[in-house]
Design a protein around this motif. Structure first.
Motif, PDB file in Angstrom:
ATOM      1  N   SER A   1       0.758  -1.167   0.172  1.00 30.77           N
ATOM      2  CA  SER A   1      -0.107   0.096   0.045  1.00 30.77           C
ATOM      3  C   SER A   1       0.700   1.308  -0.051  1.00 30.77           C
ATOM      4  O   SER A   1       0.343   2.394  -0.430  1.00 30.77           O
ATOM      5  CB  SER A   1      -1.127  -0.107   1.026  1.00 30.77           C
ATOM      6  N   HIS A   2       2.110   1.057   0.529  1.00 27.99           N
ATOM      7  CA  HIS A   2       2.627   2.506   0.188  1.00 27.99           C
ATOM      8  C   HIS A   2       3.203   2.583  -1.259  1.00 27.99           C
ATOM      9  O   HIS A   2       3.021   3.474  -1.960  1.00 27.99           O
ATOM     10  CB  HIS A   2       4.041   2.771   1.057  1.00 27.99           C
ATOM     11  N   PRO A   3       3.687   1.562  -2.090  1.00 24.41           N
ATOM     12  CA  PRO A   3       4.015   1.808  -3.390  1.00 24.41           C
ATOM     13  C   PRO A   3       2.445   1.997  -4.031  1.00 24.41           C
ATOM     14  O   PRO A   3       2.708   2.915  -5.059  1.00 24.41           O
ATOM     15  CB  PRO A   3       4.400   0.397  -3.689  1.00 24.41           C
TER      16      PRO A   3
ATOM     17  N   GLY B   1       7.701   0.775   6.059  1.00 23.84           N
ATOM     18  CA  GLY B   1       7.758   0.874   7.467  1.00 23.84           C
ATOM     19  C   GLY B   1       7.360   2.220   8.187  1.00 23.84           C
ATOM     20  O   GLY B   1       6.981   2.192   9.367  1.00 23.84           O
ATOM     21  N   HIS B   2       7.113   3.184   7.446  1.00 17.04           N
ATOM     22  CA  HIS B   2       6.863   4.487   7.997  1.00 17.04           C
ATOM     23  C   HIS B   2       5.339   4.542   8.439  1.00 17.04           C
ATOM     24  O   HIS B   2       5.032   5.441   9.224  1.00 17.04           O
ATOM     25  CB  HIS B   2       7.391   5.819   7.158  1.00 17.04           C
ATOM     26  N   HIS B   3       4.603   3.444   8.183  1.00 12.92           N
ATOM     27  CA  HIS B   3       3.118   3.713   9.098  1.00 12.92           C
ATOM     28  C   HIS B   3       3.231   2.623   9.978  1.00 12.92           C
ATOM     29  O   HIS B   3       2.185   2.723  10.743  1.00 12.92           O
ATOM     30  CB  HIS B   3       2.549   2.865   7.810  1.00 12.92           C
ATOM     31  N   LEU B   4       4.411   2.386  10.344  1.00 16.82           N
ATOM     32  CA  LEU B   4       4.598   1.241  11.740  1.00 16.82           C
ATOM     33  C   LEU B   4       5.096   1.931  12.784  1.00 16.82           C
ATOM     34  O   LEU B   4       5.536   1.328  13.567  1.00 16.82           O
ATOM     35  CB  LEU B   4       5.023   0.098  11.029  1.00 16.82           C
TER      36      LEU B   4
HETATM   37 CU   LIG Z   1       3.628   5.592   2.772  1.00 19.27          CU
END
Ligand SMILES: [Cu+2]
Lengths: 532, 215, 127
Positions: free
Chosen positions: A247-249, A296-299
């Motif tokens: 989901s980041h890509p 990982g910036h979502h975590l």
């Molecule tokens: Cu992101």
């Protein structure tokens, strides 16, 4: 005109010829219809959410209904609208024309993608009636495996939609590699094509991971796999890793084609060659690659280790470089250009403004210490909407207004189009800039209730959605007017140089009467008879 | 060698310049699709790696419930079917239609044998209740044992589904070969399904040591 | 005639296929035999090495990567690379999950102000 009989809209006739068509232009238009309906649906959900938030306390919806509404808003907007929005509509329509091909490489597969999309959409919409999902569009475990709402139906829908997206990506990659006409070298391709290429790469490499993640989630809720279940020794955070690896890509699946449209708009409406063609082209690829390194910036606050968080934070900052290159190159292209402030270019300017804000706040959220504070507040919501709506949707609208005359052979009212653009720009900022302030003051996201002190800002934000909605309503009005009563569009209303402007309006069934041969770059303004 | 006139002639689709462009596009498309497949499986392998890293003893104990003989025989079946598949394509390239059909049928047989053995393996697991967590009734040495079988069924199940799809595709190829549609000038579907089938083999090559041969 | 179709494609000699087939059979037996001995920590790497050799044989010969154009190779390698990124960055988390920066734990004495609502029996019993 002789080609009036031969253009793709009227030849062949009949609803059946549309449903079974393999013409990329018609498929693009059908996508456009579905995507527009999805956008309206997701928009209505958003308006309802904002209505609930006008005053603190329960107004129209219970807490659970509110949760279901924001989940539906997110899921519909992400999976049904924004991912297919630009690639499957404008991309489908113009990619083959821009490289001088008669069609995409696999026309039947293209039609299959459309039907898979519709099939997946049916699942997503069916889930509304089977107990709408209340997990948020991210379906985080363990809540998603324990809630009694129809998580399985919704994730099945998203799983199927993923395959639609993958097949479009496969189609585009092969089309760009194999279907370019004579003389259309890699560095003579319009930058929109480059951006679609980078998008397709992400679609092919990342979407399957979403597929398998949702597949595992479905298994987990039915027979169990155990890997997300802490009771058995599994790890719920693993789901977040898997989910965000896609989901980041996916966010770049959404924004890259928008950037491609920006490059087209800035060259056409400034009548200048793009500043640093190769940099803009390569930065698309760079964004596509970096996209995979930053999930990982979502975590940051979900139990991920500190070391991993530091690595991801650092890697996330890197995204700023290629994005910055693009923005600076567009600005440099405008310098000394003969700028025409037509509607598409107004959207270009809006994009620059809104995307810059979205991008900078992204850098703030990528820094660990700030994110711990901002995480799950309205600040994140505002950032996300500045990039997705201020970026992608605005670019989509810009592209739509830019290519509308070519697609339908009709002009729209320039006056009303500018009015609508103004409404959308002002309304958007009213809604979401307010949310930066709310977030900074500590308003958490995904709550139907809030403290009294936030009421004025919330109310202002809600009023913004009315302005925004009015803008879209005006747009609907003049677009429909254009379709039925609009003036006939000339072949090249904006003086564009890329191939789609060299063919008839609307294009004939096989795009070109003669196969074009390319002898120069896509934006050679100032050189006589540069193209074809 | 028989002359190609007795074969069904292939029409190049209108939007391609020539047969070469059509073939190249199909092939690149298939490779791109396989790349997608690789990443489709990747998350499962990542999950496997994580849990083997976290619970090595559990994995060692759990793998004793699987029969390496059956896994090994299945490996041989798939490798052999890959070989016959590649021979089927080659026979089409040299216009030997009969041999193409024979090789395809052999491929089909080995693919079905694979599934038969898989069926016996699965039913044995069902018998002992060694199933994914929600259905797990088996006796385990480690509390995380259900995770092993969750992964085992997810990974081999998905792979088995690919084998099943492959069987459907091979049947379709046999049907078309019998109608003499594949020959030196046109064998694109054979080549594509071949690539797909080798990929299925490729996945199993890793699944076999990871599940059956934990030292 | 060859102008019109795929006549011009390189046809791989049967001996390549046959030798690959035999090598694959041999490696399968080999990996089973190796698995009967215990090499301790090396068990997994050895098994993976054999599998890797087998996979490359299938990829190179059966799937014809050896005779493919460069881009297909780039495509496939890059997908493996992304798989590598996937696993490496996840392990960056999993492997260091329990470690906290020593600076954080000691001199500041940071203790979370958050307390469970019902201390004691509540947390562990319902799920
Ligand atoms: Cu992101």
């Amino acid at each position: 005109m002789s080609n009036e009989h031969g253009n793709y809209l009227t030849n062949p006739k009949g609803i059946w010829s549309w449903l079974t068509t393999v013409d990329h232009k018609r498929i693009g238009l059908m996508y456009l219809l579905f995507v527009a309906i999805s956008f309206a649906l997701g928009g209505i959900f958003a308006m309802l959410l904002r209505l609930e938030l006008f005053f603190p306390g329960q107004q129209f919806f219970t807490a659970k209904e509110y949760n279901q509404l924001f989940t539906l808003h997110g899921a519909v907007m992400v999976f049904l609208f924004i991912i297919p929005s630009i690639p499957a509509t404008l991309g489908n329509f113009f990619l083959p024309i821009m490289i001088g091909a008669k069609d995409v490489a696999f026309p039947k597969l293209n039609l299959a993608s459309l039907y898979i999309y519709v099939f997946g959409a049916i699942f997503c919409l069916a889930s509304i009636f089977l107990g709408a999902v209340d997990t948020g569009w991210t379906f985080y475990t363990p809540y998603s495996t324990t809630t009694d709402t129809s998580v399985v139906t919704m994730t099945m829908g998203a799983f199927i939609l993923g395959f639609s997206s993958i097949l479009t990506g496969v189609n585009f990659i092969v089309t760009i590699h194999k279907m370019r006409t004579k003389g259309m070298g890699w560095f003579r391709m319009p930058l929109f094509v480059w951006s679609l290429y980078a998008t397709a790469v992400i679609q092919v490499l990342a979407t399957p991971v979403l597929g398998i993640t949702l597949f595992l989630l479905i298994l987990e809720t039915t027979v169990g796999v155990g890997i997300f279940d802490p009771v058995l020794g599994g790890d719920p955070v693993l789901f977040q890793h898997f989910f965000w690896f896609y989901s980041h890509p996916a966010v770049y699946i959404m924004i890259l084609p928008a950037m491609g449209i920006m490059s087209e708009l800035v060259t056409t409406f400034c009548k200048r060659n793009i500043f640093g063609y190769r940099f803009v082209a390569y930065s698309s690829i760079a964004i596509a690659i970096i996209a995979f390194l930053v999930w990982g910036h979502h975590l940051f606050v979900s139990g991920q280790s500190d070391y991993a968080a530091m690595i991801f934070s650092l890697l996330t900052f890197l995204v700023g470089i290629p994005s910055g290159i693009k923005v600076f190159n567009w600005m440099a292209t405008m310098y000394q250009g003969s700028i025409e402030l037509k509607t598409p270019f107004l959207y270009f300017l809006s994009f620059i403004f809104l995307f810059s804000i979205g991008g900078f706040t992204g850098i703030m959220l990528a820094s660990l210490s700030l994110d711990v504070y901002f995480h799950d507040t309205y600040f994140v919501v505002a950032h996300f909407h500045y990039v997705m709506m201020g970026g992608t949707v605005i670019a989509f609208l810009g592209g739509l207004h830019y290519w509308w005359p070519k697609m339908f052979g009709k002009m729209y009212s320039e006056f009303w189009a500018r009015i609508a653009c103004l409404f959308i720009f002002v309304g958007f900022n009213m809604v979401f800039f307010t949310q930066f302030l709310l977030g900074a003051k500590g308003m958490p996201r995904r709550y139907y209730n809030y403290l009294d002190q936030f009421q004025p800002l919330h109310a202002f934000s809600t009023v913004g959605t009315w302005v925004l909605g009015a803008g879209f309503f005006i747009m609907l009005f003049y677009m429909l007017h254009s379709l039925f009563r609009g003036q006939r569009a000339p072949q090249n209303p904006w003086g564009g140089l890329t191939l789609e402007w060299q063919t008839s309006t609307p294009p004939s069934v096989h795009n070109f009467d003669e196969t074009p041969i390319v002898t120069g770059g896509p934006y050679d303004y100032g050189k006589e008879d540069a193209h074809v | 060698m028989s002359s190609s006139t007795e074969f069904v002639k292939h029409e190049v689709a209108h939007h391609f310049v020539d047969a070469e462009q059509e073939f190249d596009s199909a092939k690149l498309g298939m490779w791109t699709f396989l790349v997608q497949e690789l990443l489709f499986f990747s998350a499962l392998f990542v999950a496997y790696a994580i849990f083997r890293f976290l619970y090595p003893e559990m994995f060692f104990e759990a793998h004793k419930h699987l029969s390496w003989v059956m896994g090994g025989i299945n490996t041989l079946f798939l490798i052999t079917s890959s070989f016959t598949m590649v021979m089927a394509v080659r026979c089409a390239q040299t216009n030997q239609n009969r041999l193409t059909i024979i090789n395809l049928i052999l491929t089909l047989i080995f693919a079905c044998m694979f599934l038969v053995i898989k069926y016996f393996e699965y039913s044995e697991k069902f018998h002992h209740g060694l199933l994914p967590p929600a259905l797990f009734t088996g006796e385990g040495v480690a509390p995380q044992l259900p995770i092993f079988f969750g992964l085992y069924f997810a990974m081999t199940g998905l792979h088995g589904l690919h084998v099943l799809i492959g069987i459907g595709l091979i049947l379709w190829l046999i049907f078309r070969s019998v109608r003499r549609e594949f020959h030196a000038d046109y064998y694109t579907p054979l080549e594509m399904v071949g690539l797909y089938w080798h990929f299925v083999d490729l996945v199993w090559i890793f699944l076999f040591p990871l599940f059956y041969l934990i030292g | 005639m060859s102008q019109q179709g795929q006549h011009s494609h390189f046809i791989v000699p049967v001996k390549y296929y046959l030798r690959t087939f035999i090598a694959l059979l041999f490696l399968t037996v080999l990996t089973v035999v190796i698995a009967q001995f215990n090499f301790g920590a090396l068990n997994l790497p050895i098994a993976m090495l054999v599998a890797l050799v087998k996979a490359s044989l299938v990829l190179m010969i059966f799937m014809g990567m050896r005779w493919e154009k460069g881009f297909t190779f780039v495509l496939f390698i890059s997908s493996i690379l992304f798989f590598g990124i996937f696993i490496a960055l996840i392990f960056a988390d999993i492997d260091t999950r329990k470690q906290t920066d020593p600076l954080e734990a000691k001199p500041f004495g940071l203790v979370s102000p958050v307390r469970p609502i019902s201390s004691g029996n509540g947390a562990s019993e319902h799920h």
